[in-house]
Structures are given as structure tokens and as C-alpha cells.
Scaffold this motif. Structure first.
Motif, PDB file in Angstrom:
ATOM      1  N   LEU A   4       0.821  -1.212   0.000  1.00 13.62           N
ATOM      2  CA  LEU A   4       0.000   0.000   0.000  1.00 13.62           C
ATOM      3  C   LEU A   4       0.854   1.262   0.000  1.00 13.62           C
ATOM      4  N   VAL A   5       1.904   1.259   0.800  1.00 17.99           N
ATOM      5  CA  VAL A   5       2.775   2.433   0.883  1.00 17.99           C
ATOM      6  C   VAL A   5       3.465   2.678  -0.448  1.00 17.99           C
ATOM      7  N   GLU A   6       3.929   1.625  -1.090  1.00 14.59           N
ATOM      8  CA  GLU A   6       4.573   1.774  -2.400  1.00 14.59           C
ATOM      9  C   GLU A   6       3.589   2.277  -3.446  1.00 14.59           C
ATOM     10  N   GLU A   7       2.365   1.770  -3.400  1.00 10.49           N
ATOM     11  CA  GLU A   7       1.361   2.116  -4.399  1.00 10.49           C
ATOM     12  C   GLU A   7       0.754   3.494  -4.166  1.00 10.49           C
ATOM     13  N   CYS A   8       0.392   3.801  -2.931  1.00  9.99           N
ATOM     14  CA  CYS A   8      -0.362   5.019  -2.627  1.00  9.99           C
ATOM     15  C   CYS A   8       0.491   6.211  -2.234  1.00  9.99           C
ATOM     16  N   LYS A   9       1.728   5.982  -1.809  1.00 16.42           N
ATOM     17  CA  LYS A   9       2.623   7.053  -1.367  1.00 16.42           C
ATOM     18  C   LYS A   9       1.908   8.006  -0.387  1.00 16.42           C
ATOM     19  N   PRO A  10       1.452   7.471   0.757  1.00 18.58           N
ATOM     20  CA  PRO A  10       0.687   8.308   1.691  1.00 18.58           C
ATOM     21  C   PRO A  10       1.563   9.348   2.392  1.00 18.58           C
ATOM     22  N   ASP A  11       0.916  10.435   2.797  1.00 20.13           N
ATOM     23  CA  ASP A  11       1.583  11.440   3.617  1.00 20.13           C
ATOM     24  C   ASP A  11       1.630  10.989   5.069  1.00 20.13           C
ATOM     25  N   LEU A  12       0.630  10.214   5.482  1.00 19.15           N
ATOM     26  CA  LEU A  12       0.515   9.749   6.862  1.00 19.15           C
ATOM     27  C   LEU A  12       0.211   8.251   6.898  1.00 19.15           C
ATOM     28  N   ILE A  13       0.712   7.595   7.949  1.00 21.08           N
ATOM     29  CA  ILE A  13       0.397   6.185   8.191  1.00 21.08           C
ATOM     30  C   ILE A  13      -0.026   6.059   9.650  1.00 21.08           C
ATOM     31  N   VAL A  14      -1.216   5.512   9.869  1.00 24.26           N
ATOM     32  CA  VAL A  14      -1.665   5.198  11.223  1.00 24.26           C
ATOM     33  C   VAL A  14      -1.352   3.719  11.408  1.00 24.26           C
ATOM     34  N   LEU A  15      -0.412   3.431  12.321  1.00 32.40           N
ATOM     35  CA  LEU A  15       0.149   2.085  12.441  1.00 32.40           C
ATOM     36  C   LEU A  15       0.005   1.554  13.860  1.00 32.40           C
ATOM     37  N   ASP A  16      -0.616   0.396  13.980  1.00 35.81           N
ATOM     38  CA  ASP A  16      -0.707  -0.315  15.253  1.00 35.81           C
ATOM     39  C   ASP A  16       0.666  -0.925  15.539  1.00 35.81           C
ATOM     40  N   LEU A  17       1.266  -0.580  16.651  1.00 32.33           N
ATOM     41  CA  LEU A  17       2.603  -1.100  16.969  1.00 32.33           C
ATOM     42  C   LEU A  17       2.581  -2.554  17.427  1.00 32.33           C
ATOM     43  N   ARG A  18       1.423  -3.060  17.812  1.00 29.19           N
ATOM     44  CA  ARG A  18       1.316  -4.444  18.298  1.00 29.19           C
ATOM     45  C   ARG A  18       0.437  -5.271  17.370  1.00 29.19           C
ATOM     46  N   LEU A  19       0.904  -5.451  16.170  1.00 34.14           N
ATOM     47  CA  LEU A  19       0.184  -6.265  15.198  1.00 34.14           C
ATOM     48  C   LEU A  19       0.409  -7.734  15.481  1.00 34.14           C
ATOM     49  N   LYS A  20      -0.603  -8.544  15.179  1.00 30.81           N
ATOM     50  CA  LYS A  20      -0.473  -9.989  15.372  1.00 30.81           C
ATOM     51  C   LYS A  20       0.477 -10.605  14.341  1.00 30.81           C
ATOM     52  N   ALA A  21       0.433 -10.069  13.135  1.00 26.50           N
ATOM     53  CA  ALA A  21       1.269 -10.605  12.055  1.00 26.50           C
ATOM     54  C   ALA A  21       2.259  -9.555  11.585  1.00 26.50           C
ATOM     55  N   GLY A  22       3.522  -9.715  11.936  1.00 31.76           N
ATOM     56  CA  GLY A  22       4.548  -8.793  11.478  1.00 31.76           C
ATOM     57  C   GLY A  22       5.020  -7.864  12.572  1.00 31.76           C
ATOM     58  N   ASP A  23       6.216  -7.354  12.402  1.00 29.45           N
ATOM     59  CA  ASP A  23       6.821  -6.469  13.383  1.00 29.45           C
ATOM     60  C   ASP A  23       6.709  -5.025  12.912  1.00 29.45           C
ATOM     61  N   ALA A  24       5.882  -4.250  13.590  1.00 25.20           N
ATOM     62  CA  ALA A  24       5.639  -2.870  13.195  1.00 25.20           C
ATOM     63  C   ALA A  24       6.889  -2.006  13.344  1.00 25.20           C
ATOM     64  N   LEU A  25       7.713  -2.270  14.350  1.00 30.72           N
ATOM     65  CA  LEU A  25       8.923  -1.467  14.540  1.00 30.72           C
ATOM     66  C   LEU A  25       9.912  -1.666  13.400  1.00 30.72           C
ATOM     67  N   ASP A  26      10.055  -2.899  12.924  1.00 32.30           N
ATOM     68  CA  ASP A  26      10.911  -3.139  11.755  1.00 32.30           C
ATOM     69  C   ASP A  26      10.352  -2.434  10.517  1.00 32.30           C
ATOM     70  N   PHE A  27       9.020  -2.421  10.396  1.00 31.74           N
ATOM     71  CA  PHE A  27       8.382  -1.747   9.272  1.00 31.74           C
ATOM     72  C   PHE A  27       8.696  -0.242   9.308  1.00 31.74           C
ATOM     73  N   ILE A  28       8.644   0.350  10.489  1.00 31.86           N
ATOM     74  CA  ILE A  28       8.964   1.775  10.623  1.00 31.86           C
ATOM     75  C   ILE A  28      10.408   2.032  10.192  1.00 31.86           C
ATOM     76  N   LYS A  29      11.316   1.150  10.558  1.00 35.39           N
ATOM     77  CA  LYS A  29      12.711   1.310  10.166  1.00 35.39           C
ATOM     78  C   LYS A  29      12.873   1.261   8.650  1.00 35.39           C
ATOM     79  N   THR A  30      12.125   0.388   7.991  1.00 28.52           N
ATOM     80  CA  THR A  30      12.222   0.298   6.535  1.00 28.52           C
ATOM     81  C   THR A  30      11.631   1.536   5.856  1.00 28.52           C
ATOM     82  N   LEU A  31      10.660   2.175   6.498  1.00 28.62           N
ATOM     83  CA  LEU A  31      10.072   3.391   5.930  1.00 28.62           C
ATOM     84  C   LEU A  31      11.042   4.557   5.965  1.00 28.62           C
ATOM     85  N   ARG A  32      11.854   4.597   6.988  1.00 34.78           N
ATOM     86  CA  ARG A  32      12.817   5.704   7.127  1.00 34.78           C
ATOM     87  C   ARG A  32      13.795   5.636   5.991  1.00 34.78           C
TER      88      ARG A  32
END
Length: 79
Positions: A51-79
Motif C-alpha cells: 500500500l505504501v509503495e502504491e499510494c505514497k501516503p503522507d501519513l500512516i496510522v500504524l498499530d505497533l502491536r500487530l499480530k502478524a509482522g513487526d511494526a517497529l521493523d516496518f517503521i525502520k524500513t520506511l525511514r
């Protein structure tokens, strides 16, 4: 075609939340704002990356405690 001025442009937002009730509520809340547009919702990191690659959002509302996947690693990849 008329150009959209900066004040008329809505900032695109992606919501990443694994609880359906909260995810739907966030989508409705964002959609009710005059300067925001919810361009995508998902419940996992792999879909969020697409979604981020496709939509190029200005903002992301992200649950840090997702059941599937590590949100903190995702934030690092976004930076």
C-alpha cells in the motif's frame, strides 16, 4: 482540467490495524476530515508495504502491536 491547489488537496492516509472495529472506525474518522483521505487499510505488514509503495501516503496510522509482522521493523524500513 483544473489544477488542485494545495489547500484543496487531501493528504492521503494508510491505516494498518489488525482489530476490525478500530480499523473501520479510523477509516471513517479520517474520511470525515476535510483535509484527509483514507487511501488504504490493511491488517498486516506485507500488505502495508504494498500500500505504501502504491499510494505514497503522507501519513500512516500504524498499530505497533500487530499480530502478524513487526511494526517497529516496518517503521525502520520506511525511514
Amino acid at each position: 482540467m483544473n489544477a488542485i491547489t494545495q489547500t484543496e488537496r487531501k493528504s492521503p492516509v494508510v491505516v494498518v490495524e489488525d482489530h476490525p472495529l478500530l480499523r473501520d472506525g479510523l477509516k471513517q474518522l479520517i474520511g470525515s476530515q476535510p483535509d484527509l483521505a483514507c487511501v488504504g487499510v490493511t491488517d498486516d505488514i506485507s500488505s502495508a508495504k504494498l500500500l505504501v509503495e502504491e499510494c505514497k501516503p503522507d501519513l500512516i496510522v500504524l498499530d505497533l502491536r500487530l499480530k502478524a509482522g513487526d511494526a517497529l521493523d516496518f517503521i525502520k524500513t520506511l525511514r
